[in-house]
Scaffold this active site. Sequence first.
Site, PDB file in Angstrom:
ATOM      1  N   LYS A  38       0.965  -1.269   0.430  1.00 42.20           N
ATOM      2  CA  LYS A  38       0.321   0.215   0.214  1.00 42.20           C
ATOM      3  C   LYS A  38       0.608   1.068  -0.112  1.00 42.20           C
ATOM      4  CE  LYS A  38       0.027  -0.465   4.323  1.00 42.20           C
ATOM      5  NZ  LYS A  38      -0.935  -0.777   6.210  1.00 42.20           N
ATOM      6  N   TYR A 265      12.140  32.042   4.308  1.00 38.68           N
ATOM      7  CA  TYR A 265      10.947  32.223   4.366  1.00 38.68           C
ATOM      8  C   TYR A 265      10.510  32.494   5.977  1.00 38.68           C
ATOM      9  CZ  TYR A 265       9.309  31.270   0.545  1.00 38.68           C
ATOM     10  OH  TYR A 265       8.475  30.781  -0.492  1.00 38.68           O
TER      11      TYR A 265
HETATM   12  C1  LIG Z   1      -0.139  -1.110   7.134  1.00 35.75           C
HETATM   13  C2  LIG Z   1      -0.781  -3.320   7.516  1.00 35.75           C
HETATM   14  C3  LIG Z   1      -0.060  -3.959   8.001  1.00 35.75           C
HETATM   15  C4  LIG Z   1       1.729  -3.936   7.189  1.00 35.75           C
HETATM   16  O1  LIG Z   1       1.916  -3.172   8.500  1.00 35.75           O
HETATM   17  P1  LIG Z   1       3.739  -3.268   8.927  1.00 35.75           P
HETATM   18  O2  LIG Z   1       4.166  -2.865  10.568  1.00 35.75           O
HETATM   19  O3  LIG Z   1       4.278  -2.528   8.008  1.00 35.75           O
HETATM   20  O4  LIG Z   1       4.119  -4.645   8.707  1.00 35.75           O
HETATM   21  C5  LIG Z   1      -0.609  -5.154   7.756  1.00 35.75           C
HETATM   22  N1  LIG Z   1      -1.960  -5.253   8.226  1.00 35.75           N
HETATM   23  C6  LIG Z   1      -2.866  -4.420   8.191  1.00 35.75           C
HETATM   24  C7  LIG Z   1      -3.908  -4.583   7.995  1.00 35.75           C
HETATM   25  C8  LIG Z   1      -2.116  -2.877   7.825  1.00 35.75           C
HETATM   26  O5  LIG Z   1      -2.939  -2.145   7.429  1.00 35.75           O
END
Ligand SMILES: *Cc1c(COP(=O)(O)O)cnc(C)c1O
Length: 369
Positions: A38, A265
């Site tokens: 993701k 800035y």
């Molecule tokens: C983002 C996510 C993961 C991955 O978690 P990590 O700590 O990056 O391994 C796993 N499961 C769900 C439901 C998530 O939202």
Amino acid sequence: MHKANETVLEINLTSLEHNLRYLRSKIEPSTKLMAVVKAYAYGNDSCEIAKFLESKGVEYFAVAYAYEGVALRKAGITTPILVLHSIPAQFEEIIEFHLEPNLYNKKVLEEFMSLMKHKGIQNYPIHLKFNTGLNRLGFEARDLNYLYDQLGQQNQLNIVSLFSHLAASEDLSVKDFTLKQISKFKDITDRFMNQFGFHPLLHILNTSGILNYADIGQFDMVRSGIGLYGYGNDPDYDQELKPIGTLKSIISQIHTVNEGDSVGYNMGFTATNTTRIGIIPVGHADGIGRHFGKQKGFLTIGSKRAPIIGNVCMDMLMVDLNGIDCEEGDEVIVFGGPVSAEDFAKTGNTISYELITGISQRIKRVIIK
Ligand SMILES: *Cc1c(COP(=O)(O)O)cnc(C)c1O
């Protein structure tokens, strides 16, 4: 190593392969691995990462939203893809691109079911999420009878997996909380399997879950995001993993300012002596937020640290070059190598996850094999 002549995020696939092998070594050979890609694979280029991981036999992918899965399908990924946060407005895309929704409450489940009926689709792969303490998405244990009423005798949906998510798998000071989540998941899934009479894939561990709870919590599959990208949420595990991303930039311009002169800035920095400053073409629109400004964060030039001075701008930031032998055009490292994204994130009071997922897509990704 290749020297940057513009801002680039280098992505090292050899390190990715190392991390995959390390994570696999923590689980049984029969346990499946779902790679969480993701948020553009945590900022690392999801299509390139997924193609590589697919070639290495990863069994499943997970994305948060449907369009992220669509991008993977368009890049030719054929491995099953779980959409962790499926939203009814995105169901059409989910179906068109053979993505597998997580159904986490009654509304989403019933809307998906009725769409299946309407389209005359049978046996569509879906996943059910249960809340075991994170209190984010998921059905409750008390919904099991409802789920049996809805799904026990139907052929529209094929329940591929049951899963849950841990709230603090990296924090061993709250181990009891995590163990309770795992045992609650076991209880819910045992009851489900008794009622339904079959065994879907069960999964609850994320990266830190794999590292800390593989003995009792691995079930049939585990999910890893941050671990694949090289961070273990713990200094000991960080030693075993290799960060795959290195954010590099260059010095666009060097000025010498005098005592009393301000920089940037809102005069965010005022020189207290003659100061050489470097202008770096990376800013808050690239994911290096203002919280790194005002001497909190630093960049690495050669073996020296150049503090970020003043306010980080949208497209650039300024560093103090005093005592650093460098010239315009030289390479600077924002993170990667000796200063990992986790180390850099800490200087801005954040975590590796937030930093790396926030690296803007306008920065060129360079894949290193
Ligand atoms: C983002 C996510 C993961 C991955 O978690 P990590 O700590 O990056 O391994 C796993 N499961 C769900 C439901 C998530 O939202």
